[in-house]
Design a protein around this motif. Structure first.
Motif, short mmCIF file in Angstrom:
data_model
loop_
_atom_site.label_atom_id
_atom_site.label_comp_id
_atom_site.label_asym_id
_atom_site.label_seq_id
_atom_site.Cartn_x
_atom_site.Cartn_y
_atom_site.Cartn_z
N ILE A 12 0.60 -1.03 -0.13
CA ILE A 12 0.04 -0.25 0.08
C ILE A 12 0.77 1.25 0.02
O ILE A 12 0.53 2.32 -0.65
CB ILE A 12 -1.14 0.09 1.22
N GLY A 13 1.97 1.23 0.52
CA GLY A 13 2.90 2.41 0.59
C GLY A 13 3.18 2.96 -0.60
O GLY A 13 3.30 4.02 -1.25
N LYS A 14 3.73 1.84 -1.53
CA LYS A 14 4.20 2.03 -2.84
C LYS A 14 2.88 2.64 -3.84
O LYS A 14 3.15 3.56 -4.50
CB LYS A 14 4.71 0.78 -3.50
N LEU A 15 1.70 2.14 -3.53
CA LEU A 15 0.71 2.71 -4.25
C LEU A 15 0.29 4.15 -3.86
O LEU A 15 0.01 4.65 -4.63
CB LEU A 15 -0.70 1.77 -3.95
N ILE A 16 0.38 4.53 -2.51
CA ILE A 16 0.26 5.92 -2.08
C ILE A 16 1.16 6.70 -2.81
O ILE A 16 0.85 7.64 -3.29
CB ILE A 16 0.04 5.96 -0.71
N ARG A 17 2.52 6.14 -2.87
CA ARG A 17 3.49 7.13 -3.55
C ARG A 17 3.34 7.31 -5.03
O ARG A 17 3.20 8.44 -5.53
CB ARG A 17 4.78 6.47 -3.08
N GLN A 18 2.74 6.18 -5.58
CA GLN A 18 2.30 6.26 -6.87
C GLN A 18 1.29 7.39 -7.34
O GLN A 18 1.27 8.08 -8.17
CB GLN A 18 1.99 4.77 -7.48
N LYS A 19 0.35 7.18 -6.29
CA LYS A 19 -0.58 8.11 -6.65
C LYS A 19 -0.39 9.57 -6.39
O LYS A 19 -0.67 10.64 -7.12
CB LYS A 19 -1.87 7.98 -5.58
N MET A 20 0.45 9.93 -5.45
CA MET A 20 0.95 11.19 -5.04
C MET A 20 1.79 11.70 -6.29
O MET A 20 1.76 12.83 -6.72
CB MET A 20 2.14 10.77 -3.76
N GLU A 21 2.77 10.91 -7.23
CA GLU A 21 3.25 11.11 -8.17
C GLU A 21 2.51 11.38 -9.42
O GLU A 21 2.60 12.48 -10.03
CB GLU A 21 4.57 10.16 -8.56
N GLU A 22 1.59 10.58 -9.44
CA GLU A 22 0.33 10.92 -10.77
C GLU A 22 -0.32 12.35 -10.29
O GLU A 22 -0.34 12.98 -11.23
CB GLU A 22 -0.63 9.92 -10.49
N ARG A 23 -0.50 12.56 -9.23
CA ARG A 23 -1.14 13.87 -8.86
C ARG A 23 -0.40 15.15 -8.57
O ARG A 23 -0.67 16.39 -8.30
CB ARG A 23 -1.89 13.68 -7.58
N HIS A 24 0.97 14.85 -8.79
CA HIS A 24 2.10 15.96 -8.68
C HIS A 24 2.23 16.56 -7.38
O HIS A 24 2.21 17.98 -7.27
CB HIS A 24 2.06 16.97 -9.96
N LYS A 25 1.82 15.66 -6.29
CA LYS A 25 1.97 16.21 -5.05
C LYS A 25 3.18 15.83 -4.02
O LYS A 25 3.94 14.94 -4.48
CB LYS A 25 0.87 15.61 -4.06
N THR A 26 3.54 16.62 -3.39
CA THR A 26 5.03 16.48 -2.77
C THR A 26 4.71 15.64 -1.40
O THR A 26 3.78 15.92 -0.46
CB THR A 26 5.73 17.67 -2.42
N VAL A 27 5.75 15.26 -0.89
CA VAL A 27 5.72 14.69 0.68
C VAL A 27 5.51 15.97 1.72
O VAL A 27 4.69 15.77 2.39
CB VAL A 27 7.18 14.00 1.10
N VAL A 28 6.04 17.17 1.20
CA VAL A 28 5.60 18.16 2.31
C VAL A 28 4.20 18.37 2.25
O VAL A 28 3.39 18.65 3.48
CB VAL A 28 6.48 19.43 1.89
N TRP A 29 3.62 18.37 1.17
CA TRP A 29 2.25 18.48 0.93
C TRP A 29 1.30 17.67 1.85
O TRP A 29 0.34 17.93 2.50
CB TRP A 29 1.63 18.65 -0.51
N LEU A 30 1.53 16.33 1.52
CA LEU A 30 1.00 15.15 2.27
C LEU A 30 0.95 15.36 3.71
O LEU A 30 0.12 15.16 4.40
CB LEU A 30 1.39 13.86 1.92
N ALA A 31 2.19 15.71 4.14
CA ALA A 31 2.56 15.81 5.60
C ALA A 31 1.84 16.98 6.45
O ALA A 31 1.35 16.85 7.28
CB ALA A 31 3.99 15.90 5.71
N LYS A 32 1.76 17.95 5.60
CA LYS A 32 0.76 19.05 5.92
C LYS A 32 -0.70 18.76 6.13
O LYS A 32 -1.31 19.02 7.00
CB LYS A 32 1.06 20.36 5.11
N GLU A 33 -1.23 18.11 5.24
CA GLU A 33 -2.63 17.59 5.11
C GLU A 33 -2.90 16.62 6.15
O GLU A 33 -3.85 16.76 6.85
CB GLU A 33 -2.95 17.02 3.63
N LEU A 34 -1.90 15.68 6.34
CA LEU A 34 -2.07 14.81 7.61
C LEU A 34 -1.82 15.08 8.73
O LEU A 34 -2.02 14.58 9.82
CB LEU A 34 -1.49 13.50 7.28
N ALA A 35 -0.95 16.35 8.71
CA ALA A 35 -0.43 16.97 10.09
C ALA A 35 0.69 15.89 10.71
O ALA A 35 0.69 15.69 11.69
CB ALA A 35 -1.59 17.35 11.26
N TYR A 36 1.21 15.30 9.78
CA TYR A 36 2.35 14.45 10.01
C TYR A 36 3.57 15.24 9.75
O TYR A 36 3.76 16.11 8.98
CB TYR A 36 2.32 13.24 9.22
#
Length: 116
Positions: free
Chosen positions: A49-73
């Protein structure tokens, strides 16, 4: 208290084979009698699942910083999610909503393919 079941030579004892790969887990359970394998094979495949999440992030041109902010992580925790082959359902639900993608459908489709 009940005593655990013991297999005698006449009964069929299950044999478990586990093959691990970074992409998936495959579990084969075979029944056998006197050393000969018979049918009764069950296959369970789990996606990473981690690889699938990373793949979707790349497809949507989102960064780790963006997801971290959205999740408050922290960014470190997002990278840890990428490395996980399984994830807490509450976290997966939050990520599904944030990325607007139903990650649960992947699992549902796998169950449907095994049940049908």
């Amino acid at each position: 208290m009940r005593e655990p079941k013991r297999w005698d030579r006449q009964e069929t004892a299950p044999t478990l084979f586990l093959f691990y790969d970074l992409e998936l887990f495959i579990l084969f359970i075979h029944g056998h009698s006197q050393g000969e394998f018979t049918g009764n094979t069950t296959t369970i495949i789990r996606m990473h699942i981690g690889k699938l999440i990373r793949q979707k992030m790349e497809e949507r041109h989102k960064t780790v910083v963006w997801l971290a902010k959205e999740l408050a992580y922290s960014r470190t925790n997002v990278y840890k999610i990428y490395d996980k082959s399984s994830i807490d359902t509450d976290v997966l639900l939050r990520i599904s909503i944030i990325l607007e993608y139903d990650f649960f459908k992947i699992y549902s489709d796998e169950v449907k393919s095994k049940v049908d």
